[in-house]
Scaffold this motif. Structure first.
Motif, PDB file in Angstrom:
ATOM      1  N   HIS A  20      60.530 -39.094 -10.673  1.00 34.40           N
ATOM      2  CA  HIS A  20      61.795 -38.850 -11.165  1.00 34.40           C
ATOM      3  C   HIS A  20      62.724 -40.187 -10.722  1.00 34.40           C
ATOM      4  CE1 HIS A  20      60.953 -35.649 -13.953  1.00 34.40           C
ATOM      5  NE2 HIS A  20      60.663 -34.902 -13.129  1.00 34.40           N
ATOM      6  N   LEU A  21      63.402 -40.343 -11.171  1.00 36.68           N
ATOM      7  CA  LEU A  21      64.186 -40.762 -10.628  1.00 36.68           C
ATOM      8  C   LEU A  21      65.947 -40.642 -10.696  1.00 36.68           C
ATOM      9  CD1 LEU A  21      63.797 -44.825 -11.577  1.00 36.68           C
ATOM     10  CD2 LEU A  21      63.280 -43.994  -9.336  1.00 36.68           C
ATOM     11  N   GLY A  23      69.442 -40.119 -12.187  1.00 33.55           N
ATOM     12  CA  GLY A  23      69.744 -39.767 -13.671  1.00 33.55           C
ATOM     13  C   GLY A  23      69.322 -39.042 -14.153  1.00 33.55           C
ATOM     14  N   ASP A  24      67.865 -39.084 -13.510  1.00 25.57           N
ATOM     15  CA  ASP A  24      67.328 -37.717 -14.433  1.00 25.57           C
ATOM     16  C   ASP A  24      67.430 -36.682 -14.529  1.00 25.57           C
ATOM     17  OD1 ASP A  24      65.344 -40.052 -14.985  1.00 25.57           O
ATOM     18  OD2 ASP A  24      63.582 -39.439 -14.052  1.00 25.57           O
ATOM     19  N   ILE A  25      67.090 -35.556 -15.724  1.00 26.49           N
ATOM     20  CA  ILE A  25      67.664 -33.719 -15.236  1.00 26.49           C
ATOM     21  C   ILE A  25      66.013 -32.952 -14.881  1.00 26.49           C
ATOM     22  CG2 ILE A  25      68.735 -32.203 -16.199  1.00 26.49           C
ATOM     23  CD1 ILE A  25      70.463 -34.259 -14.322  1.00 26.49           C
ATOM     24  N   ASP A  26      65.224 -32.645 -14.762  1.00 22.51           N
ATOM     25  CA  ASP A  26      64.490 -31.659 -14.281  1.00 22.51           C
ATOM     26  C   ASP A  26      64.414 -31.198 -13.907  1.00 22.51           C
ATOM     27  OD1 ASP A  26      61.223 -31.080 -14.415  1.00 22.51           O
ATOM     28  OD2 ASP A  26      61.259 -32.136 -15.914  1.00 22.51           O
ATOM     29  N   ILE A  27      63.947 -30.041 -14.035  1.00 19.05           N
ATOM     30  CA  ILE A  27      63.295 -28.401 -13.263  1.00 19.05           C
ATOM     31  C   ILE A  27      62.871 -28.239 -11.857  1.00 19.05           C
ATOM     32  CG2 ILE A  27      61.447 -27.004 -14.532  1.00 19.05           C
ATOM     33  CD1 ILE A  27      64.391 -25.462 -12.713  1.00 19.05           C
ATOM     34  N   GLU A  28      61.901 -29.200 -12.046  1.00 18.97           N
ATOM     35  CA  GLU A  28      61.155 -30.068 -10.615  1.00 18.97           C
ATOM     36  C   GLU A  28      62.018 -31.064  -9.907  1.00 18.97           C
ATOM     37  OE1 GLU A  28      56.445 -30.294 -11.512  1.00 18.97           O
ATOM     38  OE2 GLU A  28      57.054 -28.495 -12.586  1.00 18.97           O
ATOM     39  N   TYR A  29      63.073 -30.918 -11.112  1.00 19.99           N
ATOM     40  CA  TYR A  29      63.661 -32.608  -9.426  1.00 19.99           C
ATOM     41  C   TYR A  29      64.916 -31.509  -9.434  1.00 19.99           C
ATOM     42  CZ  TYR A  29      66.101 -37.050  -8.744  1.00 19.99           C
ATOM     43  OH  TYR A  29      66.525 -37.731  -7.937  1.00 19.99           O
ATOM     44  N   THR A  30      64.839 -31.660  -7.696  1.00 16.37           N
ATOM     45  CA  THR A  30      65.783 -30.315  -7.504  1.00 16.37           C
ATOM     46  C   THR A  30      66.892 -31.506  -7.145  1.00 16.37           C
ATOM     47  OG1 THR A  30      64.095 -28.869  -6.688  1.00 16.37           O
ATOM     48  CG2 THR A  30      66.510 -28.879  -5.530  1.00 16.37           C
ATOM     49  N   SER A  31      66.663 -33.014  -6.446  1.00 13.68           N
ATOM     50  CA  SER A  31      68.153 -33.090  -5.625  1.00 13.68           C
ATOM     51  C   SER A  31      69.218 -32.998  -6.489  1.00 13.68           C
ATOM     52  CB  SER A  31      66.923 -34.530  -5.767  1.00 13.68           C
ATOM     53  OG  SER A  31      66.123 -35.161  -4.661  1.00 13.68           O
ATOM     54  N   TYR A 121      74.977 -39.935  -4.335  1.00 15.23           N
ATOM     55  CA  TYR A 121      74.486 -40.535  -2.921  1.00 15.23           C
ATOM     56  C   TYR A 121      73.131 -40.760  -3.458  1.00 15.23           C
ATOM     57  CZ  TYR A 121      72.296 -39.883   1.577  1.00 15.23           C
ATOM     58  OH  TYR A 121      71.598 -39.785   2.827  1.00 15.23           O
ATOM     59  N   LEU A 122      72.694 -40.332  -4.535  1.00 18.96           N
ATOM     60  CA  LEU A 122      71.579 -40.558  -4.607  1.00 18.96           C
ATOM     61  C   LEU A 122      71.267 -42.021  -5.564  1.00 18.96           C
ATOM     62  CD1 LEU A 122      70.260 -37.518  -6.812  1.00 18.96           C
ATOM     63  CD2 LEU A 122      69.247 -38.241  -4.460  1.00 18.96           C
ATOM     64  N   HIS A 123      71.949 -42.303  -6.231  1.00 16.36           N
ATOM     65  CA  HIS A 123      72.740 -43.687  -6.850  1.00 16.36           C
ATOM     66  C   HIS A 123      72.831 -44.921  -5.995  1.00 16.36           C
ATOM     67  CE1 HIS A 123      72.580 -42.301 -11.154  1.00 16.36           C
ATOM     68  NE2 HIS A 123      71.936 -42.862 -11.334  1.00 16.36           N
ATOM     69  N   ILE A 136      60.764 -51.270  -8.287  1.00 19.58           N
ATOM     70  CA  ILE A 136      60.057 -49.245  -8.641  1.00 19.58           C
ATOM     71  C   ILE A 136      59.551 -49.340  -9.894  1.00 19.58           C
ATOM     72  CG2 ILE A 136      62.108 -46.924  -9.156  1.00 19.58           C
ATOM     73  CD1 ILE A 136      62.942 -48.386  -6.086  1.00 19.58           C
ATOM     74  N   HIS A 137      58.445 -48.134  -9.502  1.00 17.74           N
ATOM     75  CA  HIS A 137      57.638 -47.898 -11.062  1.00 17.74           C
ATOM     76  C   HIS A 137      58.189 -46.648 -11.741  1.00 17.74           C
ATOM     77  CE1 HIS A 137      55.744 -51.030  -9.793  1.00 17.74           C
ATOM     78  NE2 HIS A 137      55.679 -51.628  -8.434  1.00 17.74           N
ATOM     79  N   ARG A 138      58.096 -46.285 -12.583  1.00 13.80           N
ATOM     80  CA  ARG A 138      58.129 -44.880 -12.853  1.00 13.80           C
ATOM     81  C   ARG A 138      56.346 -44.583 -14.019  1.00 13.80           C
ATOM     82  NH1 ARG A 138      62.595 -42.379 -14.479  1.00 13.80           N
ATOM     83  NH2 ARG A 138      64.381 -42.543 -14.903  1.00 13.80           N
ATOM     84  N   ALA A 139      55.929 -43.702 -13.362  1.00 17.21           N
ATOM     85  CA  ALA A 139      55.227 -42.725 -13.723  1.00 17.21           C
ATOM     86  C   ALA A 139      55.182 -41.530 -13.194  1.00 17.21           C
ATOM     87  CB  ALA A 139      54.064 -44.001 -12.751  1.00 17.21           C
TER      88      ALA A 139
END
Length: 323
Positions: A20-21, A23-31, A121-123, A136-139
């Motif tokens: 995850h980066l 901008g992503d929204i996912d239950i396991e990406y808490t940030s 802040y994340l961006h 940066i790699h997405r995987a």
């Protein structure tokens, strides 16, 4: 990202492999769901976490005072219905015991803290990394050894594992001490002048109230602290209880009527039995690894201190490779 930035600033070549980066929204990406304030979880004898918190406090105040793009802001923080004074009362700015307390609240204090507008802040961190040349790699990695297959800079000397909750499932790691701690928050357009946390009298286990106004306006309101709950669903009854508690302890939020809700979200904090894991290891088929995960609800405030320790272990691992 904070760990990667610390490593880059120390002269290392760093690439990130991320599921995850920002901008992503996912239950396991808490940030993106975090309250992201500063309030130490360290006990009176937990000297290492206290040191991480001290580093984080100083760094976040520095960002609030000097780097507007980070979207970190100073706020007076009131802690209500706590049992005793905190270990950091002589460390933080403007600490004082409160005397004018709401009905039913027996003890409280306030001090200068910070709150972070997390999407900004994340961006901000991501842009700093990209500007520093970090690739940066997405995987979606199934095994820690697969991280190295994405590296474009030649041989990987050290793999740094900042996989958070995924550490419970990631092959080669599979840390069974890692577990989710579900939190539910409300983002509103209403604003409250002060940060407030309340150990609500009579609240169910794992429920409390926190109100964190953002720099750009609006407020994040929580919350819950429910271990081992993987559900992505919003609890509508908790939503109603949280709104009622906010109305009681921060009526200023409702000065113009009802709560103007932007969104209601849930995130899974990466808890770990025994606390955060920051240590080095040699894993067969992978090589040298430095682990840095398990911050639970202290991820933002501990991030700089934990990153420094992880970077020191990377340096130690590299020195050992030269012997």
């Amino acid at each position: 990202m904070t760990t990667a930035l610390e490593l880059v600033q120390q002269g290392h070549q760093v690439e990130i492999v991320a599921r995850h980066l920002p901008g992503d929204i996912d239950i396991e990406y808490t940030s993106p769901f975090a309250g992201a304030n500063w309030s130490s979880f360290a006990g009176p004898n937990d000297l290492e976490m206290q040191e991480w918190d001290k580093i984080g406090y100083r760094k976040l105040l520095e960002l609030a005072d000097n780097v507007p793009a980070a979207s970190v802001v100073r706020r007076t923080y009131q802690m209500l219905n706590v049992k005793s004074e905190p270990w950091f009362k002589d460390f933080v700015e403007d600490y004082k015991i409160l005397t004018d307390l709401p009905k039913g609240i027996e003890f409280g204090y306030e001090y200068t803290s910070v709150v972070i507008s997390v999407p900004i802040y994340l961006h901000f961190l991501l842009q700093k990394l990209i500007s520093s040349g970090v690739v940066i790699h997405r995987a979606n990695l199934k095994h820690i050894k697969d991280a190295a297959t994405h590296f474009t800079g030649g041989q990987v000397d050290v793999t740094v594992n900042c996989s958070g909750l995924l550490a419970s499932k990631l092959g080669g790691v599979e840390d069974k001490n890692v577990f989710p701690i579900k939190g539910q928050v409300i983002l509103s357009r209403n604003s409250c002048p002060t940060m407030i946390s309340v150990a609500v009298p009579g609240a169910a286990k794992g429920e409390s109230l926190y109100i964190f106004p953002r720099k750009e306006g609006g407020t994040l309101i929580g919350g819950s602290f429910w271990p081992n709950d993987w559900s992505p669903k919003v609890d509508k009854k908790l939503f109603k209880r949280t709104v009622a508690r906010a109305k009681k302890y921060c009526p200023e939020l409702f000065a113009n009527g009802e709560l103007d809700v932007v969104s209601v979200g849930c995130g899974l904090r990466p808890g770990r039995k025994g606390g955060a894991r920051i240590e080095k290891e040699t894993i067969p088929g992978v090589g040298k690894v430095v682990h840095n995960y398990g911050a639970a609800g202290a991820g933002y405030q501990n991030s700089h201190g934990m990153a420094r320790k992880a970077a020191a272990l990377v340096a130690s691992s590299l020195r050992e490779s030269k012997l």
